[in-house]
Scaffold this motif. Structure first.
Motif, PDB file in Angstrom:
ATOM      1  N   ASP A  11       0.801  -1.217   0.000  1.00 45.70           N
ATOM      2  CA  ASP A  11       0.000   0.000   0.000  1.00 45.70           C
ATOM      3  C   ASP A  11       0.838   1.273   0.000  1.00 45.70           C
ATOM      4  OD1 ASP A  11      -2.361  -1.358  -0.106  1.00 45.70           O
ATOM      5  OD2 ASP A  11      -2.757  -1.260   2.055  1.00 45.70           O
ATOM      6  N   THR A  12       2.083   1.189   0.467  1.00 45.57           N
ATOM      7  CA  THR A  12       2.919   2.391   0.488  1.00 45.57           C
ATOM      8  C   THR A  12       3.096   2.958  -0.919  1.00 45.57           C
ATOM      9  OG1 THR A  12       4.827   0.891   0.499  1.00 45.57           O
ATOM     10  CG2 THR A  12       4.201   1.894   2.602  1.00 45.57           C
ATOM     11  N   PHE A  13       3.165   2.088  -1.924  1.00 47.80           N
ATOM     12  CA  PHE A  13       3.288   2.558  -3.301  1.00 47.80           C
ATOM     13  C   PHE A  13       2.024   3.305  -3.710  1.00 47.80           C
ATOM     14  CE2 PHE A  13       6.498  -0.653  -3.058  1.00 47.80           C
ATOM     15  CZ  PHE A  13       7.457  -0.316  -4.002  1.00 47.80           C
ATOM     16  N   LEU A  14       0.883   2.755  -3.358  1.00 45.41           N
ATOM     17  CA  LEU A  14      -0.396   3.382  -3.675  1.00 45.41           C
ATOM     18  C   LEU A  14      -0.529   4.725  -2.973  1.00 45.41           C
ATOM     19  CD1 LEU A  14      -2.925   2.682  -5.361  1.00 45.41           C
ATOM     20  CD2 LEU A  14      -3.961   1.800  -3.274  1.00 45.41           C
ATOM     21  N   ASN A  15      -0.083   4.781  -1.735  1.00 48.41           N
ATOM     22  CA  ASN A  15      -0.183   6.022  -0.963  1.00 48.41           C
ATOM     23  C   ASN A  15       0.660   7.136  -1.569  1.00 48.41           C
ATOM     24  OD1 ASN A  15      -1.887   4.751   0.845  1.00 48.41           O
ATOM     25  ND2 ASN A  15      -0.255   4.228   2.296  1.00 48.41           N
ATOM     26  N   VAL A  16       1.834   6.778  -2.082  1.00 45.87           N
ATOM     27  CA  VAL A  16       2.689   7.779  -2.721  1.00 45.87           C
ATOM     28  C   VAL A  16       1.964   8.423  -3.896  1.00 45.87           C
ATOM     29  CG1 VAL A  16       4.773   8.099  -4.108  1.00 45.87           C
ATOM     30  CG2 VAL A  16       4.872   6.775  -1.995  1.00 45.87           C
ATOM     31  N   LEU A  17       1.282   7.597  -4.688  1.00 49.53           N
ATOM     32  CA  LEU A  17       0.576   8.111  -5.862  1.00 49.53           C
ATOM     33  C   LEU A  17      -0.639   8.946  -5.477  1.00 49.53           C
ATOM     34  CD1 LEU A  17       0.787   4.893  -8.052  1.00 49.53           C
ATOM     35  CD2 LEU A  17       2.070   7.012  -8.371  1.00 49.53           C
ATOM     36  N   LYS A  18      -1.209   8.659  -4.340  1.00 47.95           N
ATOM     37  CA  LYS A  18      -2.361   9.434  -3.871  1.00 47.95           C
ATOM     38  C   LYS A  18      -1.952  10.773  -3.266  1.00 47.95           C
ATOM     39  CE  LYS A  18      -5.438   5.523  -2.854  1.00 47.95           C
ATOM     40  NZ  LYS A  18      -6.124   4.748  -1.789  1.00 47.95           N
ATOM     41  N   ARG A  19      -0.652  10.950  -3.041  1.00 46.57           N
ATOM     42  CA  ARG A  19      -0.145  12.183  -2.428  1.00 46.57           C
ATOM     43  C   ARG A  19       0.893  12.836  -3.336  1.00 46.57           C
ATOM     44  NH1 ARG A  19       1.106   8.736   3.025  1.00 46.57           N
ATOM     45  NH2 ARG A  19      -1.072   8.154   3.496  1.00 46.57           N
ATOM     46  N   PRO A  20       0.486  13.287  -4.522  1.00 46.08           N
ATOM     47  CA  PRO A  20       1.458  13.855  -5.472  1.00 46.08           C
ATOM     48  C   PRO A  20       2.103  15.115  -4.923  1.00 46.08           C
ATOM     49  CG  PRO A  20      -0.793  14.323  -6.177  1.00 46.08           C
ATOM     50  CD  PRO A  20      -0.897  13.364  -5.017  1.00 46.08           C
ATOM     51  N   THR A  21       3.372  15.290  -5.260  1.00 45.64           N
ATOM     52  CA  THR A  21       4.124  16.462  -4.776  1.00 45.64           C
ATOM     53  C   THR A  21       4.198  17.563  -5.819  1.00 45.64           C
ATOM     54  OG1 THR A  21       6.190  15.446  -5.536  1.00 45.64           O
ATOM     55  CG2 THR A  21       5.538  15.032  -3.249  1.00 45.64           C
ATOM     56  N   TYR A  22       3.799  17.268  -7.061  1.00 37.52           N
ATOM     57  CA  TYR A  22       3.881  18.289  -8.108  1.00 37.52           C
ATOM     58  C   TYR A  22       2.496  18.728  -8.544  1.00 37.52           C
ATOM     59  CZ  TYR A  22       4.537  20.642 -12.537  1.00 37.52           C
ATOM     60  OH  TYR A  22       4.487  21.557 -13.549  1.00 37.52           O
ATOM     61  N   SER A  23       2.322  20.008  -8.731  1.00 34.89           N
ATOM     62  CA  SER A  23       1.096  20.575  -9.277  1.00 34.89           C
ATOM     63  C   SER A  23       1.464  21.690 -10.236  1.00 34.89           C
ATOM     64  CB  SER A  23       0.208  21.123  -8.153  1.00 34.89           C
ATOM     65  OG  SER A  23      -0.863  21.879  -8.703  1.00 34.89           O
ATOM     66  N   LYS A  24       0.771  21.760 -11.359  1.00 35.46           N
ATOM     67  CA  LYS A  24       1.044  22.849 -12.303  1.00 35.46           C
ATOM     68  C   LYS A  24       0.391  24.147 -11.859  1.00 35.46           C
ATOM     69  CE  LYS A  24      -2.670  22.219 -15.745  1.00 35.46           C
ATOM     70  NZ  LYS A  24      -3.494  21.172 -15.180  1.00 35.46           N
ATOM     71  N   GLY A  25      -0.273  24.121 -10.688  1.00 37.53           N
ATOM     72  CA  GLY A  25      -0.883  25.323 -10.149  1.00 37.53           C
ATOM     73  C   GLY A  25      -2.008  25.817 -11.036  1.00 37.53           C
ATOM     74  N   LYS A  26      -2.030  27.139 -11.289  1.00 36.85           N
ATOM     75  CA  LYS A  26      -3.091  27.731 -12.100  1.00 36.85           C
ATOM     76  C   LYS A  26      -2.723  27.807 -13.578  1.00 36.85           C
ATOM     77  CE  LYS A  26      -4.929  30.510  -8.275  1.00 36.85           C
ATOM     78  NZ  LYS A  26      -5.260  31.880  -7.792  1.00 36.85           N
ATOM     79  N   ALA A  27      -1.695  27.109 -13.954  1.00 33.06           N
ATOM     80  CA  ALA A  27      -1.275  27.122 -15.360  1.00 33.06           C
ATOM     81  C   ALA A  27      -2.289  26.387 -16.234  1.00 33.06           C
ATOM     82  CB  ALA A  27       0.095  26.476 -15.498  1.00 33.06           C
ATOM     83  N   HIS A  28      -2.405  26.833 -17.475  1.00 34.36           N
ATOM     84  CA  HIS A  28      -3.239  26.111 -18.434  1.00 34.36           C
ATOM     85  C   HIS A  28      -2.617  24.749 -18.770  1.00 34.36           C
ATOM     86  CE1 HIS A  28      -4.580  30.320 -19.196  1.00 34.36           C
ATOM     87  NE2 HIS A  28      -5.739  29.746 -19.430  1.00 34.36           N
ATOM     88  N   LEU A  29      -1.289  24.749 -18.945  1.00 30.39           N
ATOM     89  CA  LEU A  29      -0.576  23.528 -19.322  1.00 30.39           C
ATOM     90  C   LEU A  29       0.785  23.503 -18.642  1.00 30.39           C
ATOM     91  CD1 LEU A  29      -1.158  23.452 -23.195  1.00 30.39           C
ATOM     92  CD2 LEU A  29      -2.231  21.910 -21.540  1.00 30.39           C
ATOM     93  N   SER A  30       1.203  22.318 -18.243  1.00 32.21           N
ATOM     94  CA  SER A  30       2.591  22.127 -17.824  1.00 32.21           C
ATOM     95  C   SER A  30       3.442  21.907 -19.064  1.00 32.21           C
ATOM     96  CB  SER A  30       2.699  20.917 -16.897  1.00 32.21           C
ATOM     97  OG  SER A  30       2.417  19.723 -17.615  1.00 32.21           O
ATOM     98  N   ALA A  31       4.748  21.951 -18.895  1.00 31.57           N
ATOM     99  CA  ALA A  31       5.646  21.725 -20.035  1.00 31.57           C
ATOM    100  C   ALA A  31       5.424  20.346 -20.646  1.00 31.57           C
ATOM    101  CB  ALA A  31       7.097  21.889 -19.591  1.00 31.57           C
TER     102      ALA A  31
END
Length: 293
Positions: A11-31
């Motif tokens: 489950d630790t692998f699943l938990n990592v994916l449920k807690r992403p550390t990156y967000s593109k914020g208010k951007a329309h698109l990430s790179a």
């Protein structure tokens, strides 16, 4: 996105994916979205709540994120790590997280991007790597007016590196970590490229909103391999010559001593790696055309 765990990975692998550390914020698109097929991006947004992905398919993504975290501890005083930058072009806000910026005394910034990848990818460099780093270079120079980008590079961490293969093949990466220089484009070329990509995504979003047919993915975006026609000696295994045009192969064939083998084409990304192929009319049409042959 609905995360599944069909192979009972801890489950630790699943938990990592449920807690992403990156967000593109208010951007329309990430790179990375900007680089991606506009159709895939648009369909992913539309059906995000219905899409499923299994944790087993994302293990190497987790590994890559872990490598980034570890390497942050190795930064020097002139390093900027994991900085998220935002800039606007043609009304679209673009974001990117730059893995490493190395500052020099003349106001120059060297950009490095970590890639956890395969030996094959290192030996057959991807054009997307060049495109991505030049988007980062545009972001850096657009946001930081008193700096200039001096050079670009990929730091490849080769997950399937083989010491034996390195010893017998001089073209094989000689170390499990390899730095690959990337061509830096002039600033205007970077901006023109980004503007063209924005136009493609804008057209696709408009088609989605107006319920028109979406722009089709290109052969490059589908990782398409065309059907080919191989001439072989009768009973042989290896091809004498391979043609992409059937008529040319038939004209060159000596039916007394040779035979023609049809090697069906494929769209590898559509078949195995596209998260929205079940919603894609282009993919359905392709499957029907293949089954009708």
């Amino acid at each position: 996105m609905i995360l599944t765990n069909k192979h009972s990975i801890p489950d630790t692998f699943l938990n990592v994916l449920k807690r992403p550390t990156y967000s593109k914020g208010k951007a329309h698109l990430s790179a990375t979205q900007l680089l991606n097929s506009p159709k895939i991006v648009a369909l992913t947004k539309k059906f995000e709540d219905e899409l499923e992905q299994d944790v087993s398919d994302m293990v190497w993504s987790i590994f890559g994120s872990a490598i980034h975290g570890v390497l942050e501890h190795g930064k020097d005083d002139n390093h900027i790590v994991e900085e998220r930058l935002h800039a606007t072009l043609d009304g679209w806000r673009i974001s990117g997280a730059v893995d490493l910026q190395i500052l020099d005394d003349q106001g120059g910034i060297a950009i490095r991007d970590y890639k956890t990848t395969s030996a094959w990818a290192v030996m057959n460099e991807k054009i997307d790597w060049e495109n991505q780093l030049n988007i980062y270079a545009w972001l850096v120079e657009t946001v930081k007016h008193d700096h200039h980008v001096s050079n670009l590079g990929i730091v490849a961490i080769i997950r399937d590196w083989s010491r034996r293969e390195a010893a017998k093949n001089p073209d094989y990466p000689q170390s499990p970590v390899k730095e690959i220089p990337i061509k830096l484009w002039p600033y205007q070329d970077r901006e023109t490229y980004i503007a063209n990509r924005i136009a493609m995504h804008s057209a696709c979003e408009f088609a989605m909103e107006t319920e028109e047919d979406l722009p089709e993915c290109t052969p490059e975006e589908m990782w398409e391999k065309p059907t080919t026609y191989a001439i072989k000696k009768k009973g042989g295994v290896r091809a004498v010559k391979v043609y992409e045009i059937k008529e040319e192969a038939e004209a060159a064939l000596d039916p007394k001593t040779q035979e023609l083998e049809v090697r069906p084409g494929s769209r590898t990304r559509c078949e195995s790696f596209c998260p929205v192929n079940m919603y894609c009319q282009q993919w359905r049409d392709y499957q029907e055309s293949k089954s009708g042959n």
